[in-house]
Design a protein around this motif. Structure first.
Motif, mmCIF file in Angstrom:
data_model
loop_
_atom_site.group_PDB
_atom_site.id
_atom_site.type_symbol
_atom_site.label_atom_id
_atom_site.label_comp_id
_atom_site.label_asym_id
_atom_site.label_seq_id
_atom_site.Cartn_x
_atom_site.Cartn_y
_atom_site.Cartn_z
ATOM 1 N N LEU A 70 0.835 -1.210 0.000
ATOM 2 C CA LEU A 70 0.000 0.000 0.000
ATOM 3 C C LEU A 70 0.868 1.257 0.000
ATOM 4 O O LEU A 70 0.555 2.247 -0.655
ATOM 5 N N LYS A 71 1.965 1.181 0.750
ATOM 6 C CA LYS A 71 2.881 2.334 0.793
ATOM 7 C C LYS A 71 3.486 2.623 -0.573
ATOM 8 O O LYS A 71 3.755 3.770 -0.908
ATOM 9 N N ALA A 72 3.679 1.553 -1.346
ATOM 10 C CA ALA A 72 4.256 1.726 -2.684
ATOM 11 C C ALA A 72 3.340 2.582 -3.564
ATOM 12 O O ALA A 72 3.796 3.249 -4.488
ATOM 13 N N TYR A 73 2.052 2.577 -3.274
ATOM 14 C CA TYR A 73 1.124 3.459 -4.008
ATOM 15 C C TYR A 73 1.194 4.899 -3.498
ATOM 16 O O TYR A 73 0.640 5.804 -4.119
ATOM 17 N N GLY A 74 1.785 5.080 -2.310
ATOM 18 C CA GLY A 74 1.874 6.431 -1.745
ATOM 19 C C GLY A 74 1.018 6.628 -0.501
ATOM 20 O O GLY A 74 1.016 7.699 0.098
ATOM 21 N N ILE A 75 0.290 5.575 -0.109
ATOM 22 C CA ILE A 75 -0.602 5.663 1.057
ATOM 23 C C ILE A 75 0.213 5.713 2.358
ATOM 24 O O ILE A 75 1.241 5.047 2.474
ATOM 25 N N GLY A 76 -0.242 6.522 3.314
ATOM 26 C CA GLY A 76 0.427 6.619 4.605
ATOM 27 C C GLY A 76 -0.283 5.806 5.678
ATOM 28 O O GLY A 76 -1.434 5.397 5.508
ATOM 29 N N PHE A 77 0.410 5.575 6.806
ATOM 30 C CA PHE A 77 -0.171 4.813 7.912
ATOM 31 C C PHE A 77 0.028 5.515 9.253
ATOM 32 O O PHE A 77 1.127 5.981 9.556
ATOM 33 N N SER A 78 -1.040 5.545 10.025
ATOM 34 C CA SER A 78 -0.971 6.079 11.376
ATOM 35 C C SER A 78 -1.390 4.968 12.340
ATOM 36 O O SER A 78 -2.303 4.199 12.036
ATOM 37 N N LEU A 79 -0.714 4.869 13.472
ATOM 38 C CA LEU A 79 -1.073 3.836 14.458
ATOM 39 C C LEU A 79 -1.960 4.474 15.526
ATOM 40 O O LEU A 79 -1.499 5.253 16.363
ATOM 41 N N ASP A 80 -3.255 4.143 15.432
ATOM 42 C CA ASP A 80 -4.315 4.733 16.250
ATOM 43 C C ASP A 80 -4.260 4.206 17.693
ATOM 44 O O ASP A 80 -3.773 3.099 17.920
ATOM 45 N N ASP A 81 -4.776 4.994 18.617
ATOM 46 C CA ASP A 81 -4.917 4.582 20.018
ATOM 47 C C ASP A 81 -3.588 4.089 20.582
ATOM 48 O O ASP A 81 -3.553 3.165 21.407
ATOM 49 N N PHE A 82 -2.514 4.708 20.131
ATOM 50 C CA PHE A 82 -1.206 4.163 20.486
ATOM 51 C C PHE A 82 -0.986 4.173 21.998
ATOM 52 O O PHE A 82 -1.240 5.162 22.679
ATOM 53 N N GLY A 83 -0.492 3.053 22.493
ATOM 54 C CA GLY A 83 -0.208 2.938 23.913
ATOM 55 C C GLY A 83 -1.266 2.155 24.679
ATOM 56 O O GLY A 83 -1.066 1.808 25.833
ATOM 57 N N THR A 84 -2.389 1.858 24.024
ATOM 58 C CA THR A 84 -3.452 1.141 24.731
ATOM 59 C C THR A 84 -3.447 -0.348 24.415
ATOM 60 O O THR A 84 -4.102 -1.130 25.078
ATOM 61 N N GLY A 85 -2.731 -0.736 23.370
ATOM 62 C CA GLY A 85 -2.727 -2.140 22.966
ATOM 63 C C GLY A 85 -1.512 -2.855 23.522
ATOM 64 O O GLY A 85 -0.972 -2.469 24.551
ATOM 65 N N TYR A 86 -1.104 -3.871 22.816
ATOM 66 C CA TYR A 86 0.029 -4.652 23.299
ATOM 67 C C TYR A 86 1.096 -4.688 22.233
ATOM 68 O O TYR A 86 1.490 -5.758 21.795
ATOM 69 N N SER A 87 1.515 -3.528 21.770
ATOM 70 C CA SER A 87 2.462 -3.644 20.669
ATOM 71 C C SER A 87 3.839 -4.004 21.182
ATOM 72 O O SER A 87 4.269 -3.604 22.255
ATOM 73 N N SER A 88 4.488 -4.813 20.376
ATOM 74 C CA SER A 88 5.847 -5.211 20.687
ATOM 75 C C SER A 88 6.752 -4.198 20.010
ATOM 76 O O SER A 88 6.670 -3.968 18.815
ATOM 77 N N LEU A 89 7.605 -3.581 20.813
ATOM 78 C CA LEU A 89 8.473 -2.546 20.254
ATOM 79 C C LEU A 89 9.432 -3.135 19.226
ATOM 80 O O LEU A 89 9.888 -2.452 18.328
ATOM 81 N N SER A 90 9.703 -4.447 19.349
ATOM 82 C CA SER A 90 10.659 -5.044 18.414
ATOM 83 C C SER A 90 10.095 -5.129 17.007
ATOM 84 O O SER A 90 10.830 -5.107 16.041
ATOM 85 N N TYR A 91 8.772 -5.243 16.851
ATOM 86 C CA TYR A 91 8.322 -5.165 15.463
ATOM 87 C C TYR A 91 7.675 -3.841 15.110
ATOM 88 O O TYR A 91 7.470 -3.557 13.950
ATOM 89 N N LEU A 92 7.424 -3.028 16.132
ATOM 90 C CA LEU A 92 6.981 -1.664 15.828
ATOM 91 C C LEU A 92 7.999 -1.010 14.885
ATOM 92 O O LEU A 92 7.655 -0.332 13.932
ATOM 93 N N LYS A 93 9.277 -1.274 15.166
ATOM 94 C CA LYS A 93 10.322 -0.652 14.348
ATOM 95 C C LYS A 93 10.347 -1.211 12.927
ATOM 96 O O LYS A 93 10.912 -0.599 12.037
ATOM 97 N N ARG A 94 9.738 -2.372 12.722
ATOM 98 C CA ARG A 94 9.741 -2.972 11.376
ATOM 99 C C ARG A 94 8.535 -2.556 10.542
ATOM 100 O O ARG A 94 8.508 -2.765 9.337
ATOM 101 N N LEU A 95 7.500 -2.029 11.211
ATOM 102 C CA LEU A 95 6.295 -1.642 10.475
ATOM 103 C C LEU A 95 6.541 -0.337 9.725
ATOM 104 O O LEU A 95 7.087 0.601 10.295
ATOM 105 N N PRO A 96 6.140 -0.289 8.471
ATOM 106 C CA PRO A 96 6.367 0.946 7.711
ATOM 107 C C PRO A 96 5.323 2.012 8.032
ATOM 108 O O PRO A 96 4.544 2.421 7.189
#
Ligand code: C2E
Ligand code: CA
Ligand code: CA
Length: 241
Positions: free
Chosen positions: A135-161
Motif C-alpha cells: 500500500l505504501k508503494a502506491y503512496g498511502i500513509g499509515f498512522s497507528l491509532d490509540d497508540f499505547g493502549t494495545g500490546y504492541s511489541s516494540l521489536s516489530y513496531l520498528k519494522r512496520l512501515p
C-alpha cells in the motif's frame, strides 16, 4: 442499502490551528433512533462481518471527497485519515480493493492515511508488513491509532512501515492531572521522534493540554479544542474561514 450512513470530518491541525487534514468518522443516521454512534454499531458490524461493506463504503466516500477537494485550490492539500478495522485489513484482497477504490475515485493516494490499531498488528506480522509495504508503494500513509493502549511489541513496531503514531485520547485527557499520563505522552513523542515517525495527539480539548503537548514536542493535534467532527458543509466552511 438505505443510504443511512454518512461521514463526519474532524480537522487535524498543526501549531496554532492550521488544518492539514481530517479524520473521516462514520455516522449512522437512523430514521427513528437518530444519529447512532459508531462506538455502538462498529463492534456489532465487526462481529457480523458487515464491517466489510461498511468499511468499503467509508473508504470509497472518503476517497471521492479527496477527489472533490483536489479541484479546490484552498482544500487540495488536505489529507484524509480513514479507520480500517482488523477484519478489513485481514482480507486477502485488501490491497487490491484499496487500489481499485483509488482508481475508481481518482483519489491521490498521497493524501490518504490509513489508521490501524495496535491490536490488529499482533498476529501474522509478516503478512501485515507485506500488505503495508504494498500500500505504501502506491503512496498511502499509515498512522497507528490509540497508540499505547494495545500490546504492541516494540521489536516489530520498528519494522512496520508506519508514518505516524497517534497518542490515545486516554493519555491526553489527564495529561495535566496525572503525572503518569504526562510521562506516557512524553515518552510516545520521544519514541516517535527516535523512530523517525510523526506524532499526533487526539482528544485535545483544552488550550493547556495543547500547550503541554507542544512543550513535549507534539505539534499535530485533533480534538474538540479545535473542532468537533463536522458534516461536510460545516467542515468546508470551517476550513475556508
Ligand atoms: P477513534 O478512531 O479513536 O476516533 C476518535 C473518536 O474520538 C471519535 O469518536 C471522535 O469523535 C472522538 N473525539 C474527537 N475529539 C475528541 C475530544 O476532544 N474529546 C473526546 N472526548 N472525544 C473526541 P467517534 O466518532 O464516536 O468514533 C468512535 C470510534 O468508532 C472511533 O474511534 C473508531 O474506532 C470507530 N470508527 C469511527 N468511524 C469508523 C470507520 O469508518 N471505520 C471503523 N472501522 N471504525 C470507525
Ligand atoms: Ca481513528
Ligand atoms: Ca483513536
Amino acid at each position: 442499502q438505505q443510504q443511512q450512513f454518512l461521514l463526519h470530518y474532524q480537522p487535524q491541525v498543526v501549531g496554532a490551528g492550521r488544518i492539514t487534514g481530517v479524520e473521516a468518522l462514520v455516522r449512522w443516521q437512523h430514521p427513528r433512533r437518530g444519529m447512532v454512534s459508531p462506538a455502538e454499531f462498529i463492534p456489532l458490524a465487526e462481529e457480523s462481518g458487515l464491517i466489510l461493506p461498511i468499511g468499503q463504503w467509508v473508504l470509497e466516500t472518503a476517497c471521492a471527497q479527496l477527489t472533490a477537494w483536489a479541484q479546490q485550490p484552498e482544500l487540495a492539500h488536505l489529507t484524509m485519515a480513514v479507520n480500517v478495522s482488523a477484519r478489513q485489513f485481514k482480507q486477502a484482497d485488501f490491497v487490491d480493493s484499496v487500489q481499485a477504490t483509488l482508481v475508481r475515485t481518482q483519489a491521490n493516494p498521497k493524501r490518504l492515511k490509513l489508521e490501524l490499531t495496535e491490536s490488529m498488528l499482533v498476529a501474522n506480522v509478516e503478512e501485515i508488513i507485506a500488505k503495508m509495504i504494498a500500500l505504501k508503494a502506491y503512496g498511502i500513509g499509515f498512522s497507528l491509532d490509540d497508540f499505547g493502549t494495545g500490546y504492541s511489541s516494540l521489536s516489530y513496531l520498528k519494522r512496520l512501515p508506519l508514518d505516524q503514531l497517534k497518542i490515545d485520547q486516554s493519555f491526553v485527557r489527564d495529561v495535566l492531572v496525572d503525572p503518569n499520563d504526562a510521562a506516557i505522552a512524553k515518552t510516545i513523542v520521544a519514541l516517535a521522534q527516535s523512530l523517525g515517525l510523526g506524532v499526533i495527539a487526539e482528544g485535545v480539548e483544552t488550550q493547556v493540554q495543547r500547550d503541554f503537548l507542544a512543550t513535549s514536542g507534539c505539534h499535530a493535534y485533533q480534538g474538540f479544542f479545535f473542532s468537533h467532527p463536522l458534516p461536510i458543509e460545516r467542515f468546508e466552511a470551517f476550513a475556508l474561514q
